[in-house]
Structures are given as C-alpha cells and as structure tokens.
Design a protein around this motif. Structure first.
Motif, PDB file in Angstrom:
ATOM      1  N   UNK A  35      36.943  16.317  42.262  1.00  0.00           N
ATOM      2  CA  UNK A  35      36.828  17.446  43.180  1.00  0.00           C
ATOM      3  C   UNK A  35      38.154  18.188  43.311  1.00  0.00           C
ATOM      4  N   UNK A  36      38.156  19.451  42.891  1.00  0.00           N
ATOM      5  CA  UNK A  36      39.293  20.320  43.182  1.00  0.00           C
ATOM      6  C   UNK A  36      39.192  20.751  44.620  1.00  0.00           C
ATOM      7  N   UNK A 417      35.740  22.807  44.445  1.00  0.00           N
ATOM      8  CA  UNK A 417      36.088  24.226  44.397  1.00  0.00           C
ATOM      9  C   UNK A 417      36.267  24.695  42.953  1.00  0.00           C
ATOM     10  N   UNK A 418      35.912  23.874  42.002  1.00  0.00           N
ATOM     11  CA  UNK A 418      36.013  24.231  40.588  1.00  0.00           C
ATOM     12  C   UNK A 418      34.617  24.491  40.045  1.00  0.00           C
ATOM     13  N   UNK A 419      34.461  25.583  39.313  1.00  0.00           N
ATOM     14  CA  UNK A 419      33.186  25.877  38.660  1.00  0.00           C
ATOM     15  C   UNK A 419      33.016  24.976  37.438  1.00  0.00           C
ATOM     16  N   UNK A 420      31.841  25.038  36.821  1.00  0.00           N
ATOM     17  CA  UNK A 420      31.556  24.232  35.630  1.00  0.00           C
ATOM     18  C   UNK A 420      31.336  25.148  34.424  1.00  0.00           C
ATOM     19  N   UNK A 421      32.376  25.363  33.613  1.00  0.00           N
ATOM     20  CA  UNK A 421      32.187  26.166  32.402  1.00  0.00           C
ATOM     21  C   UNK A 421      31.439  25.373  31.338  1.00  0.00           C
ATOM     22  N   UNK A 423      29.808  25.477  27.048  1.00  0.00           N
ATOM     23  CA  UNK A 423      29.627  26.068  25.727  1.00  0.00           C
ATOM     24  C   UNK A 423      28.194  25.778  25.309  1.00  0.00           C
ATOM     25  N   UNK A 424      27.384  26.824  25.222  1.00  0.00           N
ATOM     26  CA  UNK A 424      25.961  26.679  24.916  1.00  0.00           C
ATOM     27  C   UNK A 424      25.294  25.686  25.860  1.00  0.00           C
ATOM     28  N   UNK A 425      25.703  25.760  27.148  1.00  0.00           N
ATOM     29  CA  UNK A 425      25.103  24.925  28.180  1.00  0.00           C
ATOM     30  C   UNK A 425      25.648  23.524  28.290  1.00  0.00           C
ATOM     31  N   UNK A 426      26.708  23.210  27.516  1.00  0.00           N
ATOM     32  CA  UNK A 426      27.247  21.856  27.502  1.00  0.00           C
ATOM     33  C   UNK A 426      28.705  21.809  27.956  1.00  0.00           C
ATOM     34  N   UNK A 427      29.084  20.730  28.622  1.00  0.00           N
ATOM     35  CA  UNK A 427      30.471  20.529  29.040  1.00  0.00           C
ATOM     36  C   UNK A 427      31.334  20.214  27.820  1.00  0.00           C
ATOM     37  N   UNK A 428      32.610  20.591  27.874  1.00  0.00           N
ATOM     38  CA  UNK A 428      33.549  20.335  26.775  1.00  0.00           C
ATOM     39  C   UNK A 428      34.882  19.857  27.332  1.00  0.00           C
ATOM     40  N   UNK A 429      35.570  19.020  26.562  1.00  0.00           N
ATOM     41  CA  UNK A 429      36.960  18.687  26.877  1.00  0.00           C
ATOM     42  C   UNK A 429      37.871  19.644  26.125  1.00  0.00           C
ATOM     43  N   UNK A 430      38.932  20.095  26.788  1.00  0.00           N
ATOM     44  CA  UNK A 430      39.936  20.931  26.134  1.00  0.00           C
ATOM     45  C   UNK A 430      41.297  20.258  26.282  1.00  0.00           C
ATOM     46  N   UNK A 566      37.726  23.571  32.782  1.00  0.00           N
ATOM     47  CA  UNK A 566      36.911  22.834  31.811  1.00  0.00           C
ATOM     48  C   UNK A 566      36.952  21.328  32.084  1.00  0.00           C
ATOM     49  N   UNK A 567      38.143  20.786  32.265  1.00  0.00           N
ATOM     50  CA  UNK A 567      38.297  19.324  32.311  1.00  0.00           C
ATOM     51  C   UNK A 567      37.943  18.709  33.657  1.00  0.00           C
ATOM     52  N   UNK A 568      38.272  19.396  34.749  1.00  0.00           N
ATOM     53  CA  UNK A 568      38.087  18.817  36.085  1.00  0.00           C
ATOM     54  C   UNK A 568      36.783  19.250  36.739  1.00  0.00           C
ATOM     55  N   UNK A 569      35.926  19.937  35.991  1.00  0.00           N
ATOM     56  CA  UNK A 569      34.717  20.506  36.581  1.00  0.00           C
ATOM     57  C   UNK A 569      33.758  19.433  37.081  1.00  0.00           C
ATOM     58  N   UNK A 570      32.930  19.782  38.070  1.00  0.00           N
ATOM     59  CA  UNK A 570      31.860  18.873  38.488  1.00  0.00           C
ATOM     60  C   UNK A 570      30.724  18.892  37.468  1.00  0.00           C
ATOM     61  N   UNK A 571      29.698  18.133  37.724  1.00  0.00           N
ATOM     62  CA  UNK A 571      28.574  18.021  36.798  1.00  0.00           C
ATOM     63  C   UNK A 571      27.903  19.373  36.543  1.00  0.00           C
ATOM     64  N   UNK A 572      27.338  19.514  35.358  1.00  0.00           N
ATOM     65  CA  UNK A 572      26.617  20.728  34.994  1.00  0.00           C
ATOM     66  C   UNK A 572      25.186  20.669  35.526  1.00  0.00           C
ATOM     67  N   UNK A 573      24.450  21.759  35.342  1.00  0.00           N
ATOM     68  CA  UNK A 573      23.042  21.790  35.743  1.00  0.00           C
ATOM     69  C   UNK A 573      22.256  20.701  35.016  1.00  0.00           C
ATOM     70  N   UNK A 574      22.655  20.443  33.771  1.00  0.00           N
ATOM     71  CA  UNK A 574      21.980  19.401  32.975  1.00  0.00           C
ATOM     72  C   UNK A 574      22.431  17.997  33.354  1.00  0.00           C
TER      73      UNK A 574
END
Length: 633
Positions: A35-36, A417-421, A423-430, A566-574
């Motif tokens: 959580x940010x 307070x962090x959004x979830x970016x 790529x084609x609906x999937x989380x990524x590590x950067x 990208x890295x600290x985001x919460x869970x995605x919709x999926x």
C-alpha cells in the motif's frame, strides 16, 4: 496463520506499508499486499501549465531520481510538438541520465539496501587482517572491469584509480568506530534493524566488516558522481533543462561559459571516479555476497519477474524525430522495448512481445486500473489509457481500525494510493532486472541480430555472473539476489554510457559544433491547436512513462506511470498481484515477527513513493498537511 504489518518501510523514498499472512510453521507467505500511503497528485499541478515549464514541476515528483522525470517530460512535449534536439543536447542528456543511474544504484545499495545483507554487530567479530586479505581476494575474483568494451574507453583521462582501502590497520580503525557506536547504544545510521536475525549468520564476519567499511567510504564519495548535473544543468538535485535541448552554452574560448574545457575536465574526472566505484567497490561486494547466498540456495523472491517483465529501452545514440513514430526505438543503444513472459522457465522458453511507438498510445496495450486503488473513474470505467488518465481521489479507509489509524487494510476492496498499470490487462515487473531479462532474451533468441556494444555487454555480464555463481541465468536473475545484482550490472553499463557519450560530445565539439538547443518550435504560435506526446525513460527503478496532452498552448491533461506504480501496485481486476506483492509471496520468512526477508525483497526494487501530501484550496491557503511517517512529529 499470522498477519504481519510493516509500516512504514524505512530506507526508501516516500511512504510504503506492507501486510503479509505468514504460515509460521513453514515460513510461507500465503498472501501479501502493498500500500502506497501518500497521494502524489502532481498530475493536477501540471494541468493547465505551459508545456515548456512542466518538466520543472514534474521533476519534483522525486528528490532521489530527480532528472529522470524532467527527461521523460521533455521527451513527451518534444514528441507532441515534433521537436528534434541537437547532437550535443542528446549527448549531454545521456551523460546526465547515465551518471544519475550510476549514482542512484550505488547509493541505493550501500545506504538503503546494504544493511539488509551486512551487520555492524557481526562486523565486530571480524579479524581486520583477514578482512584485508578478503578484500584482495574479492577484487581478484569478482572484478568484471574486463567486460568494458573498446567503445567506452577514455581517450583523455589521466586520473588515478580509486581502489578500496585494504590493509589491516584501516579495517581495525573502522571496527573501532563501529564498536564505539554499538557500545553507546546510539546506533544512529545503523538503528532499527533485526541484527539477531539468522540471515546475518550466513556471511563470514569479515564480509560484514568490509561491507560496513565500504558503506562509510561511499558515503563520502557518492556526491562527486553527479558532478555532470552541476556542470550541464547548473545544480543537483533537479538540474535545469529546456524544451528543445539544453540551456548550457558551449565555448572552448570563454572561461566563463557554462561548458568549456575546464568544466569538461571536471566531468571527465567524475566519470572516471564513477567507473572505479562500480568496478572496484560495488560489483565485487554484490557478487561476493550473492555467491554465498546462491551456494546456500537462497534464490527466492523472484515473484512476477519469472512470469512477466516490461521495459522501454533507452539511450538514443543520436537525435531522433519522435517516439510515437518509432524513430526513438531505432536509435536506442539498449533496445529493451517490450515484454518478456515466462523467463523463469529458461531463456529458450521465454516469449517476447514487442512494444513499439504507436502501441504506447493504444489502451489495448497500456492502461491503468483503480479497482483496488483510492481513486475513481468517471462513467463507471474500470480501466483508462494514461493519455486519458483521471486523478480523482476516492479514499475509503481500512478494513479494521479508523481512516486515521489503520489496523488492517482490506485486500478485497481499495487499499492503496497507487493505481494498477497493466500491459494487455496483465501486471508487469519493471526495473534493471526486467531490462536485463528482455535484452538477454532478445539477443539469445536472435530477435536482435546485430546487438549494440551495450547489448553485447549486458549479455556478457549475465553469462559471466552465471559462471561466477554457478547458477543458470533464469534461476539467479529471478530472485531478490538477482534483482540486486542486475541493478549493480546496470550501474556498470551506465558508467560506460557516460564515458561513451562524453567521448562523442568532445569529438563533436572538436568538429566545430557547439549547438545545444533547437528553438525552431519553441514559440507557441508555431504549435498545432491540439497535440499528444509520450516521453519514455528507463529510469534507475525501471520503465517511466509521461503522457501529455497539449491544447491551446496549455497542458490539458498530464499523466505519469512511474516504475514504482508498476511494481508497488495493488491487485489488478483479474486479481493478479503486482511485483512487490508477488515478491513477498515468493519469499520464505524464518521469523514472522522479524521479517527481514520481506524488507530485503522490497528494498531490492529500490522503492520510490511520493512524500507527505499537502493540499491547498483555490486561494492557495494550506488546509491540511497529512504526514504518514510515524517518526515525524
């Protein structure tokens, strides 16, 4: 099952809270959330600004990686207005970017991350004479300076090498200083750590003493690495730039000119120092520690890196005409633009998906979700492309406790307070690890058929470290150890980038070219009524993107997806976990109440979150100041 909360995570930029559910019998982390805890809101500050000034505002997103946000902003505005910068400006920006990369990585390891690996308490058990002998062995065994290519050799430097101090008298003196600090009970810079954790017993005492000595040594040296920012940008942090190039005029005749022969010599000396600090301190220290961890089989914490990583690529060799039109990617020395999936199965089984210029403006490729973030989108939308992004807060509070005093956050609802970016609906590590995975995969699979010197160097680094550690690349890279090591390797490429572009700058100036700015489209009267641009940087912490919309000479919308988003985001919709959460769930914890392994894993990303939020009303009066750091009064 025990729920463990670490809040705040210390030794990072900004405010971060993590919660994990640990099976105390097995040490397995069954679930985790990141959580940010501060709202950035800088996008609202950028709105309706003059696009020529926005870089100066958004650069203040961070006080650590400073100029990367300015560079991304400049590139986004220049992309929108179709401005191509001069050669000198491109070389100078690359020098400033690469020296910042090296500085950020070195400071991160020694002053934010090293104490997860080495302990001042254990250093008191070391034999100074044995530590001196170890220093010599480490320098011989883990010296990768031979990997530096011919393209990055200095043609002018005559500066003495900066080697670690390595005699028994020196280490005895350092040990004496540490002893006084520990015995006083006032640990100061060494406070707030679980020094009795069993992980500290893994390394010999002499490694601890050597590491702490280098911690103190680098503390004094690191400030000289960013000298190029002062010469070319006037100051550090937050150096100056200009849309269309750089504000520093060049003259080899005027000794009062911002850039002249004397000041170029200062930059040359700074680059030489940075190369030595990486080659003779940073790399040997990281590899010496990493080999011990690898031999012990402690290569967990890979998480999302095994599954999916993303990078943008960087360091345009020459000026480019745009990013959306793809010319930027053609000119980059590190062509990491794209996504690699399933690298954890081996480089031959990994799948590469390209990310080209036009894809950056396509919501089918890049978007942001707020399902588990304290924001809301209009019209019930679930996901929006960053160029159309909306920054509207919707704070709902925790699951238990109060909105001001949390007990546990609600992982089923909103909790960051962090959004979830995606790529084609999937989380990524950067991050550097992601960049290294992508370049390695592209070269090994023949996707890059004619690798640049930088891409060749990256492949040689990975293969050399695999040999040193005795572990295949996909095993050691996809781990907390590997993430830390790839950041170190990236620093070595960065200092060579500095030298490479410094050589090109000097050669170009000698040829009579002193232009540093293209002001052809600087006047707003030359701009189209509406324009959209994207600016990319592979920043120290990973892929950074800025999207700007310009309308009637003002920024009508501005959105950033920073690496930590990208890295600290919460869970995605999926319901897919982000990189921090995946790292924690892929990490074994020995003592639930002292989760050093969790801190080690999170620190390996070099978190950079926004600082405490300040809100103002329309009259500019401060109405509230929210501070999420319990140590601040």
């Amino acid at each position: 099952m025990k729920r463990v909360v670490v809040d705040p995570i210390t030794r990072i930029e900004g405010h971060l809270r993590v919660e994990v559910n640990v099976d105390e019998a097995t040490g397995k982390v069954e679930d985790a959330l990141s959580s940010g805890t501060a709202w950035r809101g800088i996008e609202l500050v950028a709105k309706d600004r003059d696009p020529r000034d926005v870089w100066a505002f958004v650069q203040r997103i961070c006080g650590v990686c400073t100029s990367t946000h300015a560079l991304a902003s400049l590139r986004s505005v220049e992309d929108a207005l179709k401005i191509e910068i001069p050669k000198n400006a491109n070389y100078i920006r690359n020098i400033m970017h690469s020296c910042l990369d090296a500085h950020d990585h070195i400071v991160h390891f020694y002053h934010l991350h090293a104490l997860d690996w080495v302990s001042p308490v254990e250093a008191l058990k070391a034999d100074p004479a044995k530590t001196a002998a170890l220093q010599e062995t480490v320098l011989k065994t883990y010296n990768l300076s031979g990997l530096e290519p011919a393209e990055t050799q200095s043609t002018t430097s005559a500066y003495p090498k900066e080697f670690p101090k390595g005699n028994a008298t020196y280490y005895a003196a350092v040990q004496g200083k540490i002893k006084k600090i520990v015995e006083s009970g006032q640990l100061g810079i060494f406070a707030a750590q679980w020094w009795d954790h069993p992980d500290y017993q893994l390394l010999p005492p002499e490694v601890h003493l050597m590491g702490v000595a280098h911690y103190l040594n680098i503390l004094d040296k690191q400030r000289d690495i960013v000298t190029p920012h002062v010469v070319f940008g006037g100051k550090n942090p937050h150096p100056h730039y200009i849309v269309g190039g750089m504000p520093c005029s060049i003259s080899m005749d005027d000794m009062n000119a911002p850039v002249n022969s004397a000041r170029l010599a200062v930059v040359d000396e700074s680059i030489a120092l940075a190369k030595d600090l990486v080659n003779y301190f940073y790399l040997p220290d990281v590899l010496a520690i990493g080999q011990i961890y690898a031999k012990a089989g402690m290569v967990d914490g890979g998480g999302l890196s095994k599954k999916r990583v993303l990078a943008y690529g960087d360091y345009p060799d020459e000026p480019y005409s745009g990013i959306q039109n793809g010319d930027y990617f053609k000119k980059c020395l590190v062509r990491a633009n794209g996504v690699v999936e399933d690298f954890g199965l081996g480089v031959d089984k990994a799948k590469f998906i390209p990310l080209e210029g036009e894809d950056l403006m396509n919501p089918d490729f890049l978007s942001e979700e707020v399902e588990h973030s304290w924001y809301e989108y209009p019209d019930g939308k679930k996901t929006i492309h960053p160029s159309e992004g909306v920054t509207k807060p919707n704070y709902t509070g925790p699951k238990t406790g109060t909105k001001e005093h949390w007990e546990f956050l609600d992982e089923t609802k909103k909790y960051s307070w962090i959004k979830s970016p995606t790529f084609k609906g999937n989380a990524c590590e950067v991050g550097p690890l992601a960049k290294y995975i992508i370049v390695y995969t592209k070269v090994k699979q023949g996707i890059i058929s004619n690798p640049s010197w930088a891409e060749q160097m990256i492949v040689k680094q990975i293969d050399t470290v695999s040999s040193v550690l005795g572990v295949p690349a996909h095993v050691w890279m996809c781990s907390t150890v590997g993430r830390t090591a790839c950041r170190c390797l990236d620093a070595q490429v960065a200092v060579n980038m500095s030298q490479y572009f410094f050589n090109k700058l000097v050669t170009n100036i000698k040829g009579g070219d002193t232009a540093v700015a293209n002001t052809k489209n600087f006047d707003p009267n030359t701009w189209p009524k509406e324009a959209k641009g994207v600016g990319l940087v592979d920043a120290p912490r990973g892929g950074l993107g800025h999207w700007c919309d310009i309308k009637d000479g003002k920024t009508s919308n501005y959105q950033c997806i920073v690496p930590t988003t990208w890295n600290a985001c919460p869970k995605t919709i999926a319901n897919e976990h982000g990189a921090y959460e995946s790292n924690m769930m892929d990490t074994k914890v020995k003592i639930a109440d002292k989760p050093l392994e969790i801190l080690k894993g999170i620190h390996s990303f070099d978190p950079c979150l926004a600082c405490a939020t300040h809100l103002y009303n329309k009259k500019g009066e401060k109405i509230i100041s929210v501070n999420t750091d319990a140590m601040c009064k």
